[in-house]
Scaffold this active site. Structure first.
Site, short mmCIF file in Angstrom:
data_model
loop_
_atom_site.label_atom_id
_atom_site.label_comp_id
_atom_site.label_asym_id
_atom_site.label_seq_id
_atom_site.Cartn_x
_atom_site.Cartn_y
_atom_site.Cartn_z
N SER A 17 0.88 -1.18 0.00
CA SER A 17 0.00 0.00 0.00
C SER A 17 0.91 1.22 0.00
CB SER A 17 -0.93 -0.01 1.21
OG SER A 17 -0.22 -0.26 2.40
N GLU A 19 1.29 5.48 0.71
CA GLU A 19 0.70 6.66 1.37
C GLU A 19 1.14 7.93 0.64
OE1 GLU A 19 0.56 6.56 5.67
OE2 GLU A 19 1.26 8.63 5.72
N ARG A 109 -5.74 9.85 16.24
CA ARG A 109 -6.03 10.95 17.17
C ARG A 109 -5.53 12.26 16.59
NH1 ARG A 109 -2.42 11.99 22.26
NH2 ARG A 109 -1.21 12.87 20.52
N GLY A 110 -4.30 12.21 16.07
CA GLY A 110 -3.68 13.43 15.55
C GLY A 110 -2.80 14.07 16.61
N ASP A 111 -2.13 15.14 16.20
CA ASP A 111 -1.23 15.85 17.11
C ASP A 111 -1.85 17.14 17.60
OD1 ASP A 111 1.15 14.21 17.29
OD2 ASP A 111 1.31 14.55 15.12
N GLN A 217 15.68 15.87 6.77
CA GLN A 217 14.24 15.98 7.00
C GLN A 217 13.70 14.73 7.70
OE1 GLN A 217 11.82 16.48 3.45
NE2 GLN A 217 12.29 18.67 3.51
N PHE A 221 12.03 14.55 11.45
CA PHE A 221 10.69 14.04 11.61
C PHE A 221 10.71 12.84 12.57
CE2 PHE A 221 6.81 11.84 10.05
CZ PHE A 221 5.93 12.84 10.43
N HIS A 271 3.67 -1.16 3.80
CA HIS A 271 3.05 0.15 3.59
C HIS A 271 4.20 1.14 3.35
CE1 HIS A 271 -0.09 3.22 4.01
NE2 HIS A 271 0.78 3.94 4.70
P1 FAD Z 1 -3.16 6.91 19.37
O1 FAD Z 1 -2.76 5.55 18.94
O2 FAD Z 1 -4.58 7.14 19.60
O3 FAD Z 1 -2.42 7.33 20.72
C1 FAD Z 1 -1.01 7.52 20.80
C2 FAD Z 1 -0.50 7.00 22.14
O4 FAD Z 1 -0.97 7.82 23.18
C3 FAD Z 1 -0.97 5.61 22.40
O5 FAD Z 1 -0.04 4.71 21.92
C4 FAD Z 1 -1.15 5.58 23.88
O6 FAD Z 1 -0.01 5.08 24.49
C5 FAD Z 1 -1.37 7.00 24.26
N1 FAD Z 1 -2.83 7.19 24.51
C6 FAD Z 1 -3.68 7.87 23.74
N2 FAD Z 1 -4.91 7.85 24.27
C7 FAD Z 1 -4.83 7.15 25.41
C8 FAD Z 1 -5.77 6.77 26.40
N3 FAD Z 1 -7.04 7.12 26.34
N4 FAD Z 1 -5.32 6.04 27.43
C9 FAD Z 1 -4.04 5.68 27.50
N5 FAD Z 1 -3.12 6.00 26.58
C10 FAD Z 1 -3.49 6.71 25.57
N6 FAD Z 1 -1.17 12.58 11.78
C11 FAD Z 1 -1.93 13.47 11.10
O7 FAD Z 1 -2.12 14.61 11.55
N7 FAD Z 1 -2.50 13.15 9.90
C12 FAD Z 1 -2.34 11.90 9.35
O8 FAD Z 1 -2.88 11.64 8.27
C13 FAD Z 1 -1.54 10.93 10.05
N8 FAD Z 1 -1.36 9.70 9.56
C14 FAD Z 1 -0.63 8.77 10.28
C15 FAD Z 1 -0.50 7.47 9.78
C16 FAD Z 1 0.22 6.52 10.48
C17 FAD Z 1 0.33 5.11 9.92
C18 FAD Z 1 0.87 6.87 11.71
C19 FAD Z 1 1.68 5.85 12.46
C20 FAD Z 1 0.73 8.16 12.21
C21 FAD Z 1 -0.02 9.13 11.52
N9 FAD Z 1 -0.18 10.42 12.00
C22 FAD Z 1 -0.95 11.33 11.30
C23 FAD Z 1 0.47 10.85 13.25
C24 FAD Z 1 -0.45 10.72 14.48
O9 FAD Z 1 -1.57 11.56 14.33
C25 FAD Z 1 0.34 11.11 15.71
O10 FAD Z 1 1.35 10.18 15.97
C26 FAD Z 1 -0.48 11.40 16.97
O11 FAD Z 1 0.39 11.93 17.97
C27 FAD Z 1 -1.12 10.19 17.57
O12 FAD Z 1 -2.25 9.79 16.87
P2 FAD Z 1 -2.59 8.20 16.88
O13 FAD Z 1 -3.94 7.94 16.39
O14 FAD Z 1 -1.47 7.48 16.25
O15 FAD Z 1 -2.54 7.97 18.44
#
Ligand code: FAD
Length: 302
Positions: A17, A19, A109-111, A217, A221, A271
């Site tokens: 896949s 991205e 979740r996002g940043d 870069q 990152f 991926h």
């Molecule tokens: P999550 O998996 O939801 O959480 C990250 C960590 O925080 C978890 O591992 C956990 O340890 C802790 N945590 C969170 N919530 C809880 C809870 N309720 N209880 C306990 N622990 C918790 N960012 C963008 O802005 N746009 C994108 O399109 C994008 N695509 C991505 C694609 C991939 C494959 C990856 C790996 C990352 C991507 N990101 C993207 C980055 C991502 O948004 C960030 O890393 C962000 O900080 C975390 O989002 P997440 O969904 O990965 O986190």
């Protein structure tokens, strides 16, 4: 000497896949579609389109995935984050994807709005976690949902075990695939996979592979996202700042070495973070035995 690694790679059925990120300018748009058109004939299982920080690319992500649905035979996955939006706004985006024919979302979740590293605060009226987002997406329509995974731990997580518990919660909410943050030491991925499997997680965990288009870069990152940059990688690019041709050859060697080792150790699905550039990814796929499928090529653009 027989090249047993490459020949083995070439005979393993491989799934890939790709991205992409949504383009900001006309020039970037041309670059994206050039890369897309070069990679699409390799018949990826899906291509995903990222969602910019703070939801900043909402329209552009939508336009890109909608065009992929309309004009190609490749299945797109739209990324979506919880950042800076109410639940109603996010639900509307999800419904919009469904209406455009998108059936796969990468739910994140996002940043923090302040950028990677700033403390994350959920929008008061928004989805607080990626688990909530996955649940909401599944409630709206029967999307395929992929989520993130972090072989070296997410920078905000207390431990890898907590990360894995969090991954399990996303799976319980309906996610059926995880895609990892990129990594350069394959052992990190396999160690993580062992721990995840030991906790009873059975969904595919696709290794995220990033070709080093630009070492500085990538290293910057990586630092922000919790991925380690080994010294040997820095050494390989040392002294090449003004030598793009050699840099490119080194980057090809690095990604080749990584994917061949992964395939040798049993990985069949990859991926690729393309950064909207095809050549290194195309070369890595070629090495893995993928060849353009003429039928897909014909159906590309009308
Ligand atoms: P999550 O998996 O939801 O959480 C990250 C960590 O925080 C978890 O591992 C956990 O340890 C802790 N945590 C969170 N919530 C809880 C809870 N309720 N209880 C306990 N622990 C918790 N960012 C963008 O802005 N746009 C994108 O399109 C994008 N695509 C991505 C694609 C991939 C494959 C990856 C790996 C990352 C991507 N990101 C993207 C980055 C991502 O948004 C960030 O890393 C962000 O900080 C975390 O989002 P997440 O969904 O990965 O986190």
């Amino acid at each position: 000497m027989t090249d047993h690694r490459l020949s083995r790679g070439a005979h393993t059925p491989i799934g890939v896949s790709f991205e992409f990120f949504p383009p900001k300018t006309e020039e970037m748009e041309i670059q994206l579609w050039e890369a897309f058109n070069r990679l699409a004939p390799l018949n990826p299982n899906f291509v995903s389109v990222t969602y910019g920080a703070g939801g900043s690319t909402r329209e552009r992500t939508h336009a890109t995935v909608a065009r992929i649905v309309r004009e190609t035979t490749i299945r797109p996955a739209a990324h979506l984050t919880c950042v800076a939006a109410t639940r109603a706004e996010i639900d509307e985006v999800v419904r919009g994807y469904w209406a455009a024919g998108v059936r796969h979302i990468v739910a994140l979740r996002g940043d923090a709005v302040g950028g990677v590293g700033a403390a994350y605060e959920a929008h008061p009226g928004g989805y607080a976690t990626s688990t909530d987002l996955v649940r909401a997406i599944k409630r709206i329509a029967d999307f395929e949902v992929s989520v993130s995974a972090y072989p070296e731990g997410h920078p905000e997580s207390a431990s890898i075990d907590q990360d894995i518990e969090h991954l399990k919660a996303k799976i319980d909410a309906g996610a059926t695939r995880a895609i990892t943050q990129f990594f350069f030491e394959n052992d990190l991925y396999f160690r993580y996979l062992d721990r995840v499997r030991a906790k009873g997680v059975e969904i595919p965990i696709l290794p995220g592979v990033v070709p080093v288009q630009n070492f500085k870069q990538t290293a910057n990152f990586a630092r922000k996202t919790g991925a380690s940059v080994p010294q040997w990688l820095a050494d390989r690019f040392e002294g090449l700042d003004n030598d793009p041709a050699t840099r490119r050859l080194i980057a090809a060697a690095v990604v080749a070495e990584q994917v061949v080792d992964l395939v040798d150790r049993g990985v069949t699905d990859f991926h690729f973070y393309t950064m909207n550039r095809a050549d290194l990814v195309y070369a890595a796929c070629h090495l893995l035995g993928l060849r353009p499928a003429p039928a897909t090529q014909e159906k590309m653009f009308a």
